[in-house]
Design a protein around this motif. Structure first.
Motif, mmCIF file in Angstrom:
data_model
loop_
_atom_site.group_PDB
_atom_site.id
_atom_site.type_symbol
_atom_site.label_atom_id
_atom_site.label_comp_id
_atom_site.label_asym_id
_atom_site.label_seq_id
_atom_site.Cartn_x
_atom_site.Cartn_y
_atom_site.Cartn_z
ATOM 1 N N UNK A 1 1.165 -1.103 -0.013
ATOM 2 C CA UNK A 1 -0.038 -0.383 -0.336
ATOM 3 C C UNK A 1 1.324 1.642 -0.046
ATOM 4 N N UNK A 2 1.666 1.148 0.330
ATOM 5 C CA UNK A 2 3.226 2.001 0.214
ATOM 6 C C UNK A 2 3.581 3.162 -0.649
ATOM 7 N N UNK B 1 2.665 5.672 -2.938
ATOM 8 C CA UNK B 1 3.202 6.810 -4.287
ATOM 9 C C UNK B 1 3.141 7.394 -5.057
ATOM 10 N N UNK B 2 2.469 6.306 -5.471
ATOM 11 C CA UNK B 2 1.928 6.665 -6.904
ATOM 12 C C UNK B 2 0.825 7.931 -7.528
ATOM 13 N N UNK B 3 -0.051 7.903 -6.239
ATOM 14 C CA UNK B 3 -0.649 8.702 -5.991
ATOM 15 C C UNK B 3 -0.362 10.142 -5.443
ATOM 16 N N UNK B 4 1.023 10.175 -4.918
ATOM 17 C CA UNK B 4 1.464 11.355 -4.624
ATOM 18 C C UNK B 4 1.854 11.810 -5.200
ATOM 19 N N UNK C 1 9.084 -7.449 -4.863
ATOM 20 C CA UNK C 1 9.845 -7.288 -3.488
ATOM 21 C C UNK C 1 8.111 -6.272 -3.328
ATOM 22 N N UNK C 2 6.631 -5.908 -3.847
ATOM 23 C CA UNK C 2 5.563 -4.933 -2.743
ATOM 24 C C UNK C 2 5.153 -3.656 -4.312
ATOM 25 N N UNK C 3 6.451 -3.632 -5.135
ATOM 26 C CA UNK C 3 6.265 -3.146 -6.399
ATOM 27 C C UNK C 3 5.341 -3.612 -7.548
ATOM 28 N N UNK C 4 4.532 -2.383 -8.154
ATOM 29 C CA UNK C 4 4.037 -3.451 -9.587
ATOM 30 C C UNK C 4 5.137 -3.407 -10.648
ATOM 31 N N UNK C 5 5.844 -2.473 -10.251
ATOM 32 C CA UNK C 5 7.135 -3.048 -11.901
ATOM 33 C C UNK C 5 8.462 -2.625 -11.604
ATOM 34 N N UNK D 1 7.218 4.515 -7.473
ATOM 35 C CA UNK D 1 7.007 3.542 -6.068
ATOM 36 C C UNK D 1 9.119 2.821 -6.324
ATOM 37 N N UNK D 2 10.197 3.025 -6.420
ATOM 38 C CA UNK D 2 11.095 2.790 -5.679
ATOM 39 C C UNK D 2 11.495 3.788 -4.644
#
Lengths: 347, 347, 347, 347
Positions: free
Chosen positions: B13-14, B18-21, B205-209, B244-245
């Protein structure tokens, strides 16, 4: 006041929401998630093409390179204009993906005419194994200079190509903007004219990064899948690709977004036409224009923080000299900013 | 109960937040947005490598292909194991990006020993222009069979490679999981040992890509940038990659996420060790294991909807026959589901 | 009466004798035979270039492709004319060997001017990773339309290229014929002007099939050797290559052969100038010309069995219509046949 | 005493005479000279294959690379042995020509068994777009270690390949030597078994440099022609290629030449079998052998000027230690030299 490109604005909130919505639980990777089935159906319905092969990639360059490579042999040449994105802006990506095929530049302009295309194709006629073989015709709609081919213009090109048994690729990075201009259906602007493969842009139209590649004849679908994987463009967490395209195609968001971008540009153009010294290189037709303003106008705009491409010349010098520029509107730019830009240009 | 891969669970979720932010206002495209500067600094700090060149791409295959191509000439051969992702799972992508360079398979296992590597390198010694030339050594950490090289094992390989003036690439699709296992610093597992280029995974490890490619010596940075663009892997709306990163590297989310995945696997392994007939092909060390269960256990698991790779054999047959499988845990799997899986396996 | 090409006549008897002479006993294969040492020294002496790297291949296309690939990165573009053999007559071979690099066509003619070259180079200036990067300049001497660059013209191009740090390749398939026209030394027409790599033709000048590739700076010699082997152009029985070049360079056979070819063409041109309706597209300067004759003349020539390229139009039609043609003289054509051709053309 | 390779001896005088004979008057270039029609018919007659497509190139590597590339997609893998010339001795040429396809090494030996081939093919079965796709099987006859597949062994491989719909390529650099060993017809060793494409060697069998590529099914003939040109392997003065092959195929020179080479080796082997300490790695079957002699024997041979490959170890050391070597006989080596070699080995 950001008019540099339609790849610099924010993504549409509905697309972002779709990313959140899809982020639930597990999904099979690599494009076999259920949402991709939905997207495939959306595209097929939209294009009235129930057999079409539909794939998603994240960049327009990937869409173009992979689509063209699937249609082209390494000893072929692709017919495009000298302004084509595949020629000017992809760092030899098409040549890389096509294992060294060539691009033949048709005509001198951003639009090719049937006569120019015929001349270019005929030129490759007589050299047997020595010259390149004739490959696909690649047409950009909206063109890289912001013009829109009419359906008749497109038909003249596609019929000519098919007369030589050459496939037709359409670079539709701004497909939606062209469609809004022409007011036709997606099918009418593509397979009904004889377009074989389409790069269908989403990134310039409200998505973070998604493009569809559509083959109206699915014969080479498996080859495309292998090329996509080998090119490292098959996403494992593919659902986030599907979610973007799904959002764009839901409730015609892609069309309303493009309509808004074109309307923004129309407002900007209407304003600029009132600016003394403003010249348009091409009649504005979609959401990207090329023109010139006197240096004094550029000075005012830059001082106020406007961002856009000044194509030649610097800010210092004769205030009356006309300097060429490129302006682009995306869906998100506000009327206020457009009006501010015009006011600054007018001085 | 999804244990098929760490690329099938939801993003953290974080990362989504971040993508929204980042989806605010305009940002320069193509990796020159301000957030990329932040990410570059985060990576350099994390790796104690202030000169490192840092790039983002969206797939692990792209990271590997582009990193290797930058280190390799087309007439070289890359030394890797027969289980290497670059050999088995990238559809000749490395060969494509390296313009036809070869892969030499070292040893018979998922880990290569220094002796095996030496033998493979020496074999290419005496043939002048006739054989392939020696190229980089590519090491996967965590290996494709779930094992983790110790720092001493890695050092033996990197020192050997550098003794032959060969660069070292690390495929770190599960870099974080290995780091958690070893308890060392990122620098200790990479450049301090002599790793020249790293594929630093985010997607599993938790990112879309998102994956980072890191060159500890920035000498070939510009070449990499050209290769990335030419390969169609430079995103225009690059801010969504950076976001993401950035999220993964903020407050050590990447580490806590990997710690959670490894802990999930440890719980699963502890449970499975109580299952009669359970065999482990390799001692579990990170978040991916290979082992075998009796067919009856597989039957129960499948009936209950558990998803994972059954590597050989079908569900029908002798209930006592051991059938090989692969199990992976990501950060998101719950203790309950793990315990359910174990309970089903035990029967 | 064969005027179609200088690759259709017989090889010079001295070259054939050299093949017989070398066919004795054993010789190390792959270019390490003693005769290659002799040839290397002959070339270095001839070009006053004691450090030059010298290699032999069997086709002009191989010489061009391998030389250019050694000077070019896959993301570069090579500057050449639209008539360049590398563009028109090598079936995308250069693009293949250069892993997808591009050719930028300079100007509209068979000769490029410095101003045209500058414009073409400048055009690639401002696009960062997006456009192709600037690569070598490739100059054909004698041009594909039969013209010869003066030393001043060449110098203007090479100085311009080097001002941009771009290497210069010369396609010298008819190098000898140009040299005879200009009356300078090989060094003066190449490295003294700044030519970095030369395809030095033998096949059109009396050999069955041999071309030298010469790098005046040997820095990339080993890379070339690997490229040659990988391209399958390293001959095992290399002595038969060396023998051809050795014979050409012994007692200036290559020069006397080219002198004879040019003289043959001069005789033909002098005769044709007396033919009513004869037009020359370019002032004849070496051994290949482009011009036009009335259809009636073509009819007479074809009826008598003359062989040459009729570039457009057929033999049936208005007898007065001028039809374009290409004529080439090699060393072997006799005065009698030339005079017969002229007589037939005159009618 | 030259036993290093069959590419280091002289060409057969009849082949050289053919070069002189063809050096008369004009001939159309690029393989459309009349003599090529003769050669095509000779090959078709020889192979009882009236539809076969027949092409000439100058190197065995070119024959292999171009033939394989015509049968292979870039995402395929070619099945061959670890000793295959295409793997070990062509500097990644096959990968280059195949645009990055891979080679899968079958078994551990110079001959592959059907069981090994089946295991290798089956291994590539289950990975969809992720792994390489199954491509052609390439068989070397005579193998690189000097052994000859029986017709039954070949049939087992070709039937297996065709069962998977995979084409079969034969690297016949020493095709003639194998045929002499087996005593069958060319058709029986190729298309009657299911070989689809053959590299038919001439260079190791008395020619300066000519190999035929034969497709028994001509479907891909035009593609091959484009690949040959693009690879720079189409000779302009092609008649000198045709003349070599014509001479070899006239009055069975190619067979008598191979018979002589095999007989020379048989004499050498018979002699060596009398040498104390001589070991053969493989039972000699054609004209190339691998074995070992005590160091003392190598010392005597080197002192006397014998040339051959000493594969491991130096001349200094324990005189009784067995050192591996490779020996090859061509058609031209005399009985006297063979006997001298044996005498020196015996000491």
């Amino acid at each position: 006041m950001f008019f540099a490109s339609d790849n610099a604005g924010p993504a549409h909130p509905q697309v972002m929401q779709a990313l959140l919505d899809v982020n639930q639980g597990y999904a099979n990777p690599y494009g076999v998630e259920p949402l991709m089935d939905v997207v495939r159906d959306q595209v097929r319905d939209l294009f009235e093409a129930p057999e079409a092969a539909v794939y998603l990639v994240a960049t327009g360059t990937a869409a173009n390179c992979l689509a063209l490579a699937t249609l082209t042999q390494p000893w072929d040449t692709v017919f495009c204009t000298r302004f084509a994105h595949i020629h000017e802006d992809e760092c030899n990506g098409p040549e890389f993906y096509m294992s060294g095929a060539k691009l033949t530049l048709v005509g001198q302009d951003d639009k090719m005419s049937a006569a120019e295309l015929r001349a270019a194709i005929d030129y490759e006629e007589t050299r047997g194994v020595h010259g390149p073989q004739r490959g696909p015709v690649s047409i950009t709609q909206v063109t890289e200079r912001g013009r829109v081919y009419t359906l008749d213009e497109l038909r003249a090109l596609t019929e000519l190509a098919h007369g030589y048994n050459l496939p037709v690729h359409m670079d539709g990075a701004r497909f939606a903007n062209a469609l809004v201009t022409l007011g036709c259906t997606p099918a009418e602007m593509t397979w009904k004219l004889g377009v074989d493969a389409l790069s269908f842009g989403g990134t310039k139209n409200g998505a973070p990064g998604v493009e569809a590649v559509i083959f109206f004849n699915p014969e080479k679908a498996w080859e495309f899948e292998l090329r996509r994987k080998r090119g490292a463009h098959l996403f494992s967490k593919h659902r986030y690709m599907a979610a973007q395209m799904n959002a764009l195609l839901t409730d015609d968001l892609w069309l309303s977004s493009a309509r808004r971008a074109n309307a923004n540009m129309a407002r900007l153009v209407a304003g600029l036409k009132t600016v003394p010294g403003m010249e348009f290189h091409f009649e504005p037709q979609a959401n990207i224009i090329f023109g010139a303003l006197p240096r004094a106008a550029h000075q005012r705009l830059h001082a106020a923080g406007a961002v856009y491409y000044l194509l030649e010349g610097g800010l210092d010098g004769d205030p009356d000299e006309a300097l060429p520029m490129r302006l682009v509107c995306d869906w998100s730019i506000s009327d206020d900013l457009i009006d501010q830009f015009v006011a600054l240009a007018r001085g």
